[in-house]
Enzyme design. Structure first.
Site, PDB file in Angstrom:
ATOM      1  CG  HIS A  17      -1.905  -1.036   1.362  1.00  0.00           C
ATOM      2  ND1 HIS A  17      -2.057  -1.789   2.504  1.00  0.00           N
ATOM      3  CD2 HIS A  17      -2.835  -1.493   0.493  1.00  0.00           C
ATOM      4  CE1 HIS A  17      -3.039  -2.659   2.335  1.00  0.00           C
ATOM      5  NE2 HIS A  17      -3.532  -2.509   1.128  1.00  0.00           N
ATOM      6  CE  LYS A  41     -13.574  -6.779   3.105  1.00  0.00           C
ATOM      7  NZ  LYS A  41     -12.396  -6.201   2.438  1.00  0.00           N
ATOM      8  CB  SER A 128      -4.176  -6.481   4.856  1.00  0.00           C
ATOM      9  OG  SER A 128      -3.947  -5.203   4.331  1.00  0.00           O
TER      10      SER A 128
HETATM   11  P1  ADP Z   1      -9.812  -3.599  -0.379  1.00  0.00           P
HETATM   12  O1  ADP Z   1     -10.539  -4.211   0.789  1.00  0.00           O
HETATM   13  O2  ADP Z   1     -10.500  -2.421  -0.993  1.00  0.00           O
HETATM   14  O3  ADP Z   1      -9.310  -4.587  -1.421  1.00  0.00           O
HETATM   15  P2  ADP Z   1      -7.091  -3.384   0.553  1.00  0.00           P
HETATM   16  O4  ADP Z   1      -6.652  -2.654   1.762  1.00  0.00           O
HETATM   17  O5  ADP Z   1      -6.906  -4.868   0.556  1.00  0.00           O
HETATM   18  O6  ADP Z   1      -8.566  -2.932   0.325  1.00  0.00           O
HETATM   19  O7  ADP Z   1      -6.351  -2.792  -0.725  1.00  0.00           O
HETATM   20  C1  ADP Z   1      -6.500  -1.464  -1.121  1.00  0.00           C
HETATM   21  C2  ADP Z   1      -5.917  -1.299  -2.517  1.00  0.00           C
HETATM   22  O8  ADP Z   1      -4.522  -1.556  -2.479  1.00  0.00           O
HETATM   23  C3  ADP Z   1      -6.482  -2.265  -3.550  1.00  0.00           C
HETATM   24  O9  ADP Z   1      -6.569  -1.592  -4.789  1.00  0.00           O
HETATM   25  C4  ADP Z   1      -5.442  -3.355  -3.614  1.00  0.00           C
HETATM   26  O10 ADP Z   1      -5.425  -4.015  -4.875  1.00  0.00           O
HETATM   27  C5  ADP Z   1      -4.179  -2.549  -3.420  1.00  0.00           C
HETATM   28  N1  ADP Z   1      -3.081  -3.354  -2.880  1.00  0.00           N
HETATM   29  C6  ADP Z   1      -3.079  -4.145  -1.800  1.00  0.00           C
HETATM   30  N2  ADP Z   1      -1.890  -4.750  -1.614  1.00  0.00           N
HETATM   31  C7  ADP Z   1      -1.093  -4.331  -2.640  1.00  0.00           C
HETATM   32  C8  ADP Z   1       0.250  -4.617  -3.049  1.00  0.00           C
HETATM   33  N3  ADP Z   1       1.015  -5.473  -2.392  1.00  0.00           N
HETATM   34  N4  ADP Z   1       0.717  -3.992  -4.162  1.00  0.00           N
HETATM   35  C9  ADP Z   1      -0.082  -3.141  -4.850  1.00  0.00           C
HETATM   36  N5  ADP Z   1      -1.353  -2.848  -4.530  1.00  0.00           N
HETATM   37  C10 ADP Z   1      -1.859  -3.433  -3.443  1.00  0.00           C
END
Ligand code: ADP
Length: 162
Positions: A17, A41, A128
């Site tokens: 992130h 969630k 995450s």
């Molecule tokens: P959500 O519940 O909306 O998927 P996340 O916190 O899991 O929220 O992710 C937020 C954004 O960050 C999403 O667009 C996800 O694809 C992106 N993301 C998560 N991990 C990574 C990573 N390792 N590299 C690039 N983008 C990521």
């Protein structure tokens, strides 16, 4: 003035992130990180905890701010007068869901553009969920999340064991 939002759960924020945040902040005038308060969630961290962690970790980025939001991402984008939604793409498995979301958002709010940023190679496996899974078994998460938040994550799992 290009204002973008980067919405997500960030439960917790990872190096993946943060990498997207740093790169996206260089592409727009203002980047608002939207921390989703998703009641369906069952998050490890409260929305306030997630907002505070991200604020601390991004305070060196002058054009980045952090807010929580509830409900639809497009409504948050509209309320913030943002023109761009940033999303990260890791693998093809992200793609199907993300394109559907982006197109639904475009139908709802035609002024908005979703901009996908590809993950940096070294974070392509990282989520995450992976960080939480390792932490739940006492594993080393120093390659997944910033050192500042490791004790906070460990404490959550210690509390759960009690
Ligand atoms: P959500 O519940 O909306 O998927 P996340 O916190 O899991 O929220 O992710 C937020 C954004 O960050 C999403 O667009 C996800 O694809 C992106 N993301 C998560 N991990 C990574 C990573 N390792 N590299 C690039 N983008 C990521």
């Amino acid at each position: 003035m290009k204002r973008a939002i980067y919405p997500g759960s960030f439960d917790p924020i990872t190096f993946g992130h943060l990498d997207i945040i740093k790169r996206a902040s260089g592409l727009c005038d203002e980047l608002i990180i939207g921390v989703l308060n998703n009641k369906q969630k069952n998050p490890l961290f409260s929305t306030t905890e997630r907002v505070n962690m991200i604020r601390e970790l991004t305070e060196n980025l002058g054009n980045v701010s952090v807010e929580s939001f509830e409900g639809l991402t497009v409504d948050f984008a509209r309320a913030k007068n943002a023109q761009v939604i940033i999303r990260g793409l890791r693998a093809v498995t992200d793609f199907e869901n993300e394109i559907q979301l982006a197109q639904s958002n475009k139908v709802q709010y035609p002024e908005i553009e979703t901009l996908f940023m590809t993950t940096s190679l070294q974070y392509s496996y990282l989520s995450s969920t992976v960080a939480k899974e390792f932490a739940s078994y006492g594993g080393d998460i120093s390659l997944f999340v910033p050192s500042e938040i490791i004790p906070l994550i460990e404490r959550k799992f210690q509390d759960k064991e009690k």
